[in-house]
Design a protein around this motif. Structure first.
Motif, mmCIF file in Angstrom:
data_model
loop_
_atom_site.group_PDB
_atom_site.id
_atom_site.type_symbol
_atom_site.label_atom_id
_atom_site.label_comp_id
_atom_site.label_asym_id
_atom_site.label_seq_id
_atom_site.Cartn_x
_atom_site.Cartn_y
_atom_site.Cartn_z
ATOM 1 N N ARG A 113 -4.115 38.644 1.495
ATOM 2 C CA ARG A 113 -3.144 39.359 1.758
ATOM 3 C C ARG A 113 -1.768 38.476 1.778
ATOM 4 N N SER A 114 -0.514 39.069 1.836
ATOM 5 C CA SER A 114 0.570 38.413 1.850
ATOM 6 C C SER A 114 1.366 38.756 3.160
ATOM 7 N N VAL A 115 1.977 37.821 3.635
ATOM 8 C CA VAL A 115 2.705 37.645 5.150
ATOM 9 C C VAL A 115 4.194 37.942 4.786
ATOM 10 N N GLY A 116 4.706 38.812 5.339
ATOM 11 C CA GLY A 116 6.235 38.858 4.981
ATOM 12 C C GLY A 116 7.179 39.271 3.980
ATOM 13 N N ARG A 117 8.581 38.996 4.068
ATOM 14 C CA ARG A 117 9.231 39.143 3.025
ATOM 15 C C ARG A 117 9.038 38.079 1.929
ATOM 16 N N LYS A 118 8.701 36.709 2.679
ATOM 17 C CA LYS A 118 8.305 35.724 1.443
ATOM 18 C C LYS A 118 7.099 35.815 0.814
ATOM 19 N N LYS A 119 6.094 36.639 1.165
ATOM 20 C CA LYS A 119 4.988 36.867 0.737
ATOM 21 C C LYS A 119 3.995 35.694 0.837
ATOM 22 N N LEU A 120 3.860 35.048 2.027
ATOM 23 C CA LEU A 120 3.158 33.816 2.295
ATOM 24 C C LEU A 120 1.678 34.042 2.235
ATOM 25 N N PRO A 121 0.898 33.307 1.564
ATOM 26 C CA PRO A 121 -0.634 33.718 1.523
ATOM 27 C C PRO A 121 -1.419 33.631 2.685
ATOM 28 N N SER A 122 -2.326 34.729 2.923
ATOM 29 C CA SER A 122 -3.369 34.527 3.739
ATOM 30 C C SER A 122 -4.460 35.636 3.393
ATOM 31 N N THR A 123 -5.521 35.741 4.168
ATOM 32 C CA THR A 123 -6.646 36.813 3.852
ATOM 33 C C THR A 123 -6.561 37.565 5.085
ATOM 34 N N LEU A 128 -5.359 36.880 8.672
ATOM 35 C CA LEU A 128 -4.512 37.740 9.689
ATOM 36 C C LEU A 128 -5.113 38.104 11.014
ATOM 37 N N LEU A 129 -6.307 38.644 11.071
ATOM 38 C CA LEU A 129 -6.985 38.887 12.253
ATOM 39 C C LEU A 129 -7.179 37.955 12.912
ATOM 40 N N PHE A 130 -7.662 36.898 12.462
ATOM 41 C CA PHE A 130 -7.951 35.903 13.378
ATOM 42 C C PHE A 130 -6.650 35.202 14.167
ATOM 43 N N HIS A 131 -5.629 35.208 13.362
ATOM 44 C CA HIS A 131 -4.313 34.646 13.664
ATOM 45 C C HIS A 131 -3.755 35.627 14.856
ATOM 46 N N ALA A 132 -3.904 36.799 14.610
ATOM 47 C CA ALA A 132 -3.248 37.965 15.822
ATOM 48 C C ALA A 132 -4.045 37.605 17.157
ATOM 49 N N ALA A 133 -5.617 37.078 16.921
ATOM 50 C CA ALA A 133 -6.140 36.931 18.114
ATOM 51 C C ALA A 133 -5.888 35.691 18.849
ATOM 52 N N GLU A 134 -5.867 34.634 18.033
ATOM 53 C CA GLU A 134 -5.465 33.271 18.560
ATOM 54 C C GLU A 134 -4.019 33.192 19.111
ATOM 55 N N GLY A 144 3.223 43.370 19.681
ATOM 56 C CA GLY A 144 3.828 43.329 18.329
ATOM 57 C C GLY A 144 3.236 42.673 17.156
ATOM 58 N N VAL A 145 2.829 41.459 17.653
ATOM 59 C CA VAL A 145 2.142 40.558 16.642
ATOM 60 C C VAL A 145 0.756 41.273 16.251
ATOM 61 N N LEU A 146 0.133 41.706 17.208
ATOM 62 C CA LEU A 146 -1.181 42.364 16.952
ATOM 63 C C LEU A 146 -0.899 43.609 15.995
ATOM 64 N N ASP A 147 -0.043 44.165 16.012
ATOM 65 C CA ASP A 147 0.209 45.256 15.163
ATOM 66 C C ASP A 147 0.590 44.911 13.677
ATOM 67 N N ARG A 148 1.528 43.949 13.976
ATOM 68 C CA ARG A 148 2.167 43.410 12.356
ATOM 69 C C ARG A 148 1.170 42.896 11.735
ATOM 70 N N MET A 149 0.076 42.026 12.327
ATOM 71 C CA MET A 149 -0.785 41.598 11.580
ATOM 72 C C MET A 149 -2.020 42.476 11.166
ATOM 73 N N MET A 150 -2.130 43.441 11.953
ATOM 74 C CA MET A 150 -3.104 44.599 11.160
ATOM 75 C C MET A 150 -2.383 45.136 10.031
ATOM 76 N N THR A 151 -0.929 45.544 10.186
ATOM 77 C CA THR A 151 -0.582 45.991 9.019
ATOM 78 C C THR A 151 -0.443 45.206 7.920
ATOM 79 N N TYR A 152 -0.432 43.901 7.916
ATOM 80 C CA TYR A 152 -0.625 42.838 6.636
ATOM 81 C C TYR A 152 -2.103 42.906 6.246
ATOM 82 N N ALA A 153 -2.953 42.987 7.295
ATOM 83 C CA ALA A 153 -4.199 42.887 6.907
ATOM 84 C C ALA A 153 -4.524 44.182 5.987
ATOM 85 N N LYS A 154 -3.685 45.159 6.418
ATOM 86 C CA LYS A 154 -4.257 46.586 5.522
ATOM 87 C C LYS A 154 -3.625 46.410 4.092
#
Length: 178
Positions: free
Chosen positions: A134-144, A148-154, A70-80
């Motif tokens: 890129r933003s993450v979640g409903r709070k729109k937390l900042p990332s790139t 996001l892709l690195f986080h999914a892997a680690e 699920g995390v891998l799927d969600r992080m790719m969605t945010y990355a897009k």
């Protein structure tokens, strides 16, 4: 299917570049491939009836595999740059909820499929967009995209470690030799 042979003993990060993956995403690709390999290797003989058992209130083996997928799927969605879908929110709610139809084989296959989707996505990316915000979640937390892709892997690697300890203890409690 049993443990892999010695030709597969070399970790992915020491096998050279993954074809078609941009240089900056090689570590993420290696980590995802290693995560799947370790799940396959360490759970090849894991008993299905222990899949949802929890130790000391900690997450089950089944949860870890579901969550990694699920995390891998969600992080790719945010990355897009896309929001999560209703189906992704439903999947998130179901993580760790035992269901008879969820088998170890099916969960491992689902993670493998999601890793393959991620690697295909990586292959289509230009390194030029990796630092795009890129933003993450409903709070729109900042990332790139890269973050996001690195986080999914680690994140996958972290859960593999937890999963392996849980699986080992559960098996040893049944009197199996690790």
């Amino acid at each position: 299917m049993g443990k892999t042979d010695k030709s597969d003993a070399i970790e992915f990060w020491l096998r050279g570049p993954v074809d078609g993956i941009p240089s900056f995403l090689q570590p993420a690709a290696h980590a995802l491939l290693q995560s799947y390999k370790e799940i396959h290797d360490y759970l090849w003989d894991f008993p299905q009836d222990l899949l949802w058992n929890q130790l000391e209130g900690r997450a089950s083996v089944g949860f870890h595999i579901q969550h990694m997928t699920g995390v891998l799927d969600r992080m790719m969605t945010y990355a897009k740059g896309e929001p999560l879908t209703d189906a992704q929110f439903e999947y998130l709610k179901s993580e760790g909820v035992p269901k008879e139809e969820l088998t170890l084989t099916g969960l491992k296959s689902g993670f493998k499929d999601q890793v393959e989707v991620a690697l295909a996505y990586f292959k289509g990316l230009s390194e030029d967009i990796l630092m795009e915000p890129r933003s993450v979640g409903r709070k729109k937390l900042p990332s790139t995209v890269l973050g996001l892709l690195f986080h999914a892997a680690e994140h996958s690697q972290r859960h593999v470690g937890q999963l392996l300890v849980t699986a080992s203890v559960l098996k040893s409690q049944r009197g199996k030799i690790n």
